[in-house]
Design an enzyme around this catalytic site. Structure first.
Site, PDB file in Angstrom:
ATOM      1  N   GLY A 188       0.797  -1.208   0.000  1.00 16.47           N
ATOM      2  CA  GLY A 188       0.000   0.000   0.000  1.00 16.47           C
ATOM      3  C   GLY A 188       0.837   1.270   0.000  1.00 16.47           C
ATOM      4  N   HIS A 189       0.149   2.387  -0.059  1.00 18.35           N
ATOM      5  CA  HIS A 189       0.789   3.701  -0.167  1.00 18.35           C
ATOM      6  C   HIS A 189       1.640   4.016   1.059  1.00 18.35           C
ATOM      7  CE1 HIS A 189      -2.931   4.411   2.080  1.00 18.35           C
ATOM      8  NE2 HIS A 189      -2.332   5.456   2.613  1.00 18.35           N
ATOM      9  N   ASN A 190       2.730   4.718   0.803  1.00 17.95           N
ATOM     10  CA  ASN A 190       3.614   5.266   1.842  1.00 17.95           C
ATOM     11  C   ASN A 190       4.437   4.227   2.590  1.00 17.95           C
ATOM     12  OD1 ASN A 190       2.483   7.679   1.133  1.00 17.95           O
ATOM     13  ND2 ASN A 190       1.359   7.995   3.028  1.00 17.95           N
TER      14      ASN A 190
END
Length: 366
Positions: free
Chosen positions: A257-259
């Site tokens: 997922g993001h980040n």
């Protein structure tokens, strides 16, 4: 055809017997023919090797190679490491001609270095940079201003998003998607899920709510010598880039997922799912179907067994298992106790009967 000398050189091991003996392919020992290289790197394969017809073989260290009637052999101390060298030496890789196929679409300002191969129906966006010797198979897309390092390999149907930066010797298997938007949404008022997380279960007053999208302004940065499996997805960061460190290997059907920040030389196995914003150290191994909660940290050299669910911080060097994750020895003790539970409940029921009978008998005597 290959020679035994070529394989020995790839493995850094000496040849015993005739190093000029040739073979066409590798084979399991019991089905190996005269033109095959038998892989029998454990004594447990001795009988199978005798039943085959191989003339050359890779054997375990210390094997009596002449007793198998071989023309030559290479003896190796570590079978799995030898497999890496053998498979690399014998795998020619996908067949791609250097140059750009006439069906390829190339955007304005794209920079393509020497020795690059780009297969049919691929799309290279504006401002893309592709390093020397990179190979891109059919139906690949690279969005605007993405960068791909030298000697990289993108297999069929890979999708690279805008502004993604990828290092040298990168490999992506078919269908991998790198640089899709992150899964980030918010409600105008505090949502039921936010309240449930704070209270560990109480949503409060349930009411209608709608989701507002948070766009991904960051991208993805991937270091050198990273591999990504088929149909794996790596999302862009919200502001800063999602990062994957040098030498990390990612299996099929993984979602990052993001980040997220993933360190160097990690091994992430199939169907692992990572929510956003977590940090993973170097040399971490996540077994198949592990889940990683959002906004936590996993230290260096952590090993998580298959299907482990990681909800909280993990310290350097820990070996964990279970849902929720605990130290592996603790998980095994809990599992053993759980297996004993039915018998313990039966014994408890028997004891209750005995106590009840004794109590009733005592009352009758009174």
């Amino acid at each position: 055809m290959f020679t035994l000398n070529q394989i020995a050189e790839a493995l850094g091991r000496p040849v015993v017997g005739d190093g000029t003996a040739t073979f066409a392919r590798a084979s399991e020992p019991d089905s190996a023919g005269p033109d095959d290289l038998a892989l029998a790197m454990s004594p447990s394969y001795a009988d199978a090797l005798k039943s085959g017809k191989a003339r050359v073989a890779i054997l375990w260290d210390g094997a009596d190679w002449e007793s198998f009637g071989l023309s030559g052999a290479v003896l190796v101390p570590r079978a799995r490491l030898a497999m890496a060298g053998i498979s690399a030496a014998l795998d020619a890789g996908p067949q791609m001609n250097i140059g750009v196929h006439p069906t390829v679409i190339i955007g304005d300002g794209a920079e393509i270095a020497d020795g690059v191969s780009i297969g049919p129906y691929s799309v290279i966006g504006a401002g893309v940079r592709i390093g020397r010797g990179a190979r891109i198979a059919a139906h690949v897309t690279m969005a605007e201003h993405a960068t791909l390092g030298g000697d990289a390999l993108l297999m069929q149907g890979v999708r690279i998003g805008s502004y993604v930066t990828i290092g040298d010797r990168f490999i992506a298997q078919p269908g991998a998607v790198i640089g899709g938007d992150g899964f980030s949404f918010v409600t105008p008022e505090e949502s039921g899920v936010e309240r449930a997380r704070k209270t560990l279960g109480d949503q409060g007053d349930i009411r209608a709510q709608s989701w507002t999208r948070i766009h991904s302004l960051g991208s993805v940065t991937i270091g050198d010598d990273v591999e990504v499996g088929a149909n794996t997805t790596i999302d862009k960061g919200t502001i800063a880039d999602t990062r994957v460190g040098r030498g990390t290997k990612i299996d099929n059907l993984v979602h990052i997922g993001h980040n997220n920040r993933i360190g160097e030389d990690c091994l992430i196995c199939g169907q692992v799912g990572m929510a956003g914003g977590s940090r993973v150290g170097d040399r971490v191994v996540l077994g198949g179907q592990c889940g990683v909660n959002d906004n936590i940290s996993i230290g260096n050299d952590v090993v998580a067994g298959g299907a482990t669910k990681i909800f909280t911080r993990v310290r350097d060097g820990e070996v964990i298992l279970g849902s929720p994750a605990v130290k592996m020895e603790t998980n095994m003790a809990m599992y053993k106790a759980l297996r004993r539970l039915p018998r313990a409940l039966e014994q408890l029921a028997e004891l209750r009967k005995i106590v009840t009978i004794k109590v009733q008998g005592s009352r009758h005597d009174d």
